[in-house]
Design a protein around this motif. Structure first.
Motif, short mmCIF file in Angstrom:
data_model
loop_
_atom_site.label_atom_id
_atom_site.label_comp_id
_atom_site.label_asym_id
_atom_site.label_seq_id
_atom_site.Cartn_x
_atom_site.Cartn_y
_atom_site.Cartn_z
N ILE A 105 -5.68 12.97 3.29
CA ILE A 105 -5.30 13.88 4.20
C ILE A 105 -4.30 14.72 3.84
O ILE A 105 -4.16 16.11 3.67
CB ILE A 105 -4.76 13.26 5.45
CG1 ILE A 105 -6.15 12.76 6.21
CG2 ILE A 105 -3.94 14.31 6.33
CD1 ILE A 105 -5.52 11.74 7.31
N ILE A 106 -3.28 14.07 2.94
CA ILE A 106 -1.83 14.86 2.46
C ILE A 106 -2.64 15.81 1.58
O ILE A 106 -2.10 17.02 1.50
CB ILE A 106 -1.05 13.97 2.17
CG1 ILE A 106 -0.42 13.04 3.39
CG2 ILE A 106 0.19 14.62 1.39
CD1 ILE A 106 0.49 11.79 2.60
N ILE A 154 4.32 16.39 6.90
CA ILE A 154 3.40 15.35 6.23
C ILE A 154 3.10 14.36 7.38
O ILE A 154 2.20 13.83 7.70
CB ILE A 154 3.80 14.76 5.14
CG1 ILE A 154 3.85 15.71 3.59
CG2 ILE A 154 3.18 13.49 4.51
CD1 ILE A 154 4.43 15.40 2.52
N LEU A 155 4.39 14.09 8.10
CA LEU A 155 4.30 13.01 9.05
C LEU A 155 3.21 13.38 10.21
O LEU A 155 2.57 12.82 10.92
CB LEU A 155 5.74 12.52 9.52
CG LEU A 155 6.51 11.75 8.47
CD1 LEU A 155 7.71 11.28 9.24
CD2 LEU A 155 5.83 10.62 8.08
N VAL A 165 -0.67 13.59 -4.92
CA VAL A 165 -0.24 12.07 -4.38
C VAL A 165 -0.73 11.17 -5.22
O VAL A 165 -2.04 11.27 -5.76
CB VAL A 165 -1.09 12.09 -2.75
CG1 VAL A 165 -0.91 10.63 -2.30
CG2 VAL A 165 -0.74 13.23 -1.97
N TYR A 166 0.09 10.12 -5.53
CA TYR A 166 -0.12 9.41 -6.30
C TYR A 166 -0.37 7.85 -5.78
O TYR A 166 0.50 7.61 -4.90
CB TYR A 166 0.87 8.89 -7.62
CG TYR A 166 1.19 10.25 -8.15
CD1 TYR A 166 0.44 10.42 -9.56
CD2 TYR A 166 1.88 11.27 -7.91
CE1 TYR A 166 0.83 11.46 -10.22
CE2 TYR A 166 2.45 12.30 -8.65
CZ TYR A 166 1.69 12.54 -9.82
OH TYR A 166 1.77 13.77 -10.47
N TYR A 184 0.88 -1.15 -0.03
CA TYR A 184 0.30 0.08 -0.04
C TYR A 184 0.97 1.14 0.09
O TYR A 184 1.23 1.64 1.09
CB TYR A 184 -1.02 -0.14 1.30
CG TYR A 184 -1.67 -1.34 1.24
CD1 TYR A 184 -2.64 -1.47 0.28
CD2 TYR A 184 -1.56 -2.31 2.05
CE1 TYR A 184 -3.51 -2.50 0.29
CE2 TYR A 184 -2.10 -3.48 2.30
CZ TYR A 184 -3.06 -3.61 1.21
OH TYR A 184 -3.93 -4.91 1.12
N ASP A 185 1.29 1.59 -1.33
CA ASP A 185 2.17 2.55 -1.35
C ASP A 185 1.46 4.03 -1.67
O ASP A 185 0.63 3.75 -2.51
CB ASP A 185 3.48 2.35 -2.18
CG ASP A 185 4.11 1.24 -1.70
OD1 ASP A 185 4.18 0.97 -0.70
OD2 ASP A 185 5.01 0.57 -2.41
N LEU A 186 2.28 5.20 -1.40
CA LEU A 186 1.69 6.44 -1.93
C LEU A 186 3.00 7.10 -2.50
O LEU A 186 3.96 6.98 -1.57
CB LEU A 186 0.87 7.27 -1.10
CG LEU A 186 -0.45 6.82 -0.61
CD1 LEU A 186 -0.90 7.72 0.58
CD2 LEU A 186 -1.36 6.79 -1.77
#
Lengths: 369, 369
Positions: free
Chosen positions: A357-358, A314-315, A366-367, A298-300
């Protein structure tokens, strides 16, 4: 009931095993032998072990132990078994090791102890580190890693269960694998790829002598493919020298694969070349590649300028939302992927929520992977 | 003075080149052709290009342009050159491409345009992405990446300077390399390793049919070595099909290396095996592996539980102290290294300061790479 455990070799693996045994069996008394006396003292001070044993005293104390665990390179482990076989040992002693190949040590243990009341179960915790030494010992080192147990002619199914119980604190995933099968599979997945990586470096390095740009135009693909060529040469020599037969077999076999693709390139049939790459992609995606316990599907990718403040920001949003990441990476060379930051999540839901959220909070693109 | 530029192929590379040209030469008029009309419209709306051109109209407008840049796979680029050679072109047109191999396209361009007043400079920006499409266009895509320019018999040294000036906005590192040398070096560093990765997957996948544990015991080393086997099969077919000679040469050469190590394994001389691995490590460390502009030599490993909050906390301290990181990675499987978090810095000073700060503020163990 208390048991006495002897750890032979108190480096990263031995120290981490000691911590894991202590965690699950606090009543067990753990002794250790190591040629480095400072390691022993440090481990004693830190409470990683309860007692130290000098090699000279082994002859007098070998019979004290219910369990002896060898956490040494294969060839040293075999030497130690030979020494041990000359001493008095406790009836029903359970011996196990933690080395990278299994056939040679299992066969040697069978020869040495077949007429004694001693049990041997081969072991291979499939985790490790570039770092070494007992100071690096870590109770989480084996968590979710595969831990192969290889039965021998001097072990029963119950003995394997007993070994698992002893090592339960590692929280590893135990699997039982015949020594021969272990050495075949690891030759294909690990030992042979190491040789391949080193050969590729050697070839490229020789090529650079005639074609100098080879010395500085390498990029991400080459880096990834040769990373393991920077591993410890001693350890790999030990592994290769105890798995020669399988490696010769994999090398011969690979030569056939090379001949096959070479012919296809000469024939110039682009459909076949396409299938070659397309099949490889498909096959790779269908292989389970161990990654701790959690496959990182599950990558972005976040298209950000690579500034530490941005990542921190972001974190922060993810922490706030209670979303865990299981990996984070800056894609520096931009060769692999659009977007500077790669985040991996445990679930599709986390991935989806994080994306929302990001995007909402930062406006960065965001991809999904 | 304004110039007219035509970009042929408006995907990630073409779009990013358009942005870079616009940045450095805002007065230039950029047109684009793409078989995907939606890409053209989107790029027009986003201001990435100034005009669109339909392929049917190329015949009438080919002579409008001072610069034509082909941002297509090699074989399509060659087809396009052939079409272009049949049309009226502006005197002194400078043609360049952005494809992955150089010999075939340079030779074809020389044949097609040798009797015309047209200049051709081969180009290969060594950056890219798994993502495609003009929406992923990014002005930073080529920043600090190598950008090879290959002279031809229909280009002068001044033409190369002119191409560099045109492409200056990429902020790439331009290097001049003969087409043949380019194809040799990239065959060794990129094309051949891709084949190797795909072959290793194929071999392991076949082996898994007889030795099923091969299907699930792969770990970090195998993952890294085969990552590029998951690349786009179309793109790699195009590359292999236009660099056949060099690849056959690398494959044959590699077979010799395999024979060499095989014999050493059969001989069982551990000193030779050790030297093989030790030399490979040393040679790899001496190769410059491109990583954006910045070699990531200044790494720290922080032994942390892999929780997002902890990373956020650590990055907070670094941000506070004004220390930039150039990479960050969670080492998930703990196979590679001690410590869960890898941080890379631009300088030894940053590395040193970060180590102090993290240790002081968090108490986590921090190791140098």
């Amino acid at each position: 009931m208390t048991k006495k455990v002897l750890l032979v070799g108190l480096g990263l693996i031995g120290g981490s095993l000691a911590l894991a045994i202590k965690e699950e069996h606090p009543e067990y008394e753990i002794s250790a032998i190591d040629r480095n006396e400072k390691s022993l003292e440090t481990a004693l001070e830190l409470g990683i072990i309860d007692k130290t044993l000098l090699n000279d005293n082994l002859i007098n104390h070998a019979s004290d132990f219910d369990y002896i665990i060898l956490a040494l390179p294969v060839q040293y482990s075999i030497d130690f078994l030979e020494e041990l076989s000359r001493y008095d040992l406790k009836e029903g002693l359970l011996l196990t090791d933690a080395s990278s190949t299994k056939v040679e040590i299992v066969e040697r243990a069978e020869e040495l102890f077949k007429d004694k009341n001693v049990r041997f179960v081969g072991g291979h915790p499939m985790a490790g580190s570039h770092k070494s030494g007992v100071l690096a010992a870590n109770i989480n080192l084996f968590e979710n890693a595969y831990y192969v147990l290889a039965p021998s002619s001097i072990s029963s199914p119950e003995d394997l269960l007993e070994a698992k119980e002893l090592l339960k604190g590692t929280r590893a995933q135990f699997i039982e694998l015949d020594a021969n099968e272990h050495d075949k599979v690891t030759s294909q997945l690990s030992h042979f790829p190491h040789i391949l990586a080193a050969l590729l470096v050697e070839q490229a390095s020789d090529y650079a002598k005639i074609h100098p740009a080879t010395g500085f135009l390498a990029a991400g693909g080459f880096r990834d493919m040769t990373r393991i060529a920077s591993s410890d040469a001693n350890m790999w020599t030990d592994i290769i020298m105890t798995n020669q037969k399988q490696l010769v077999d994999r090398l011969d076999d690979f030569t056939d694969y090379i001949q096959g693709i070479k012919q296809e390139i000469i024939d110039g049939d682009s459909q076949k070349i396409f299938s070659f790459f397309d099949d490889a992609r498909e096959k790779r995606d269908s292989m389970q590649i161990h990654n701790g316990a959690i496959p990182s599907f599950y990558d972005l990718y976040v298209n950000v300028p690579d500034k530490v403040g941005v990542i921190h920001e972001i974190l922060g949003y993810l922490t706030e939302a209670g979303i865990s990441i299981i990996n984070i990476r800056i894609i520096e060379n931009r060769e692999e992927i659009m977007g500077g930051l790669k985040l991996s999540f445990r679930s599709g839901k986390d991935q989806h929520d994080a994306q929302e959220i990001i995007e909402k909070k930062t406006g960065y693109k965001v991809y999904e992977a």
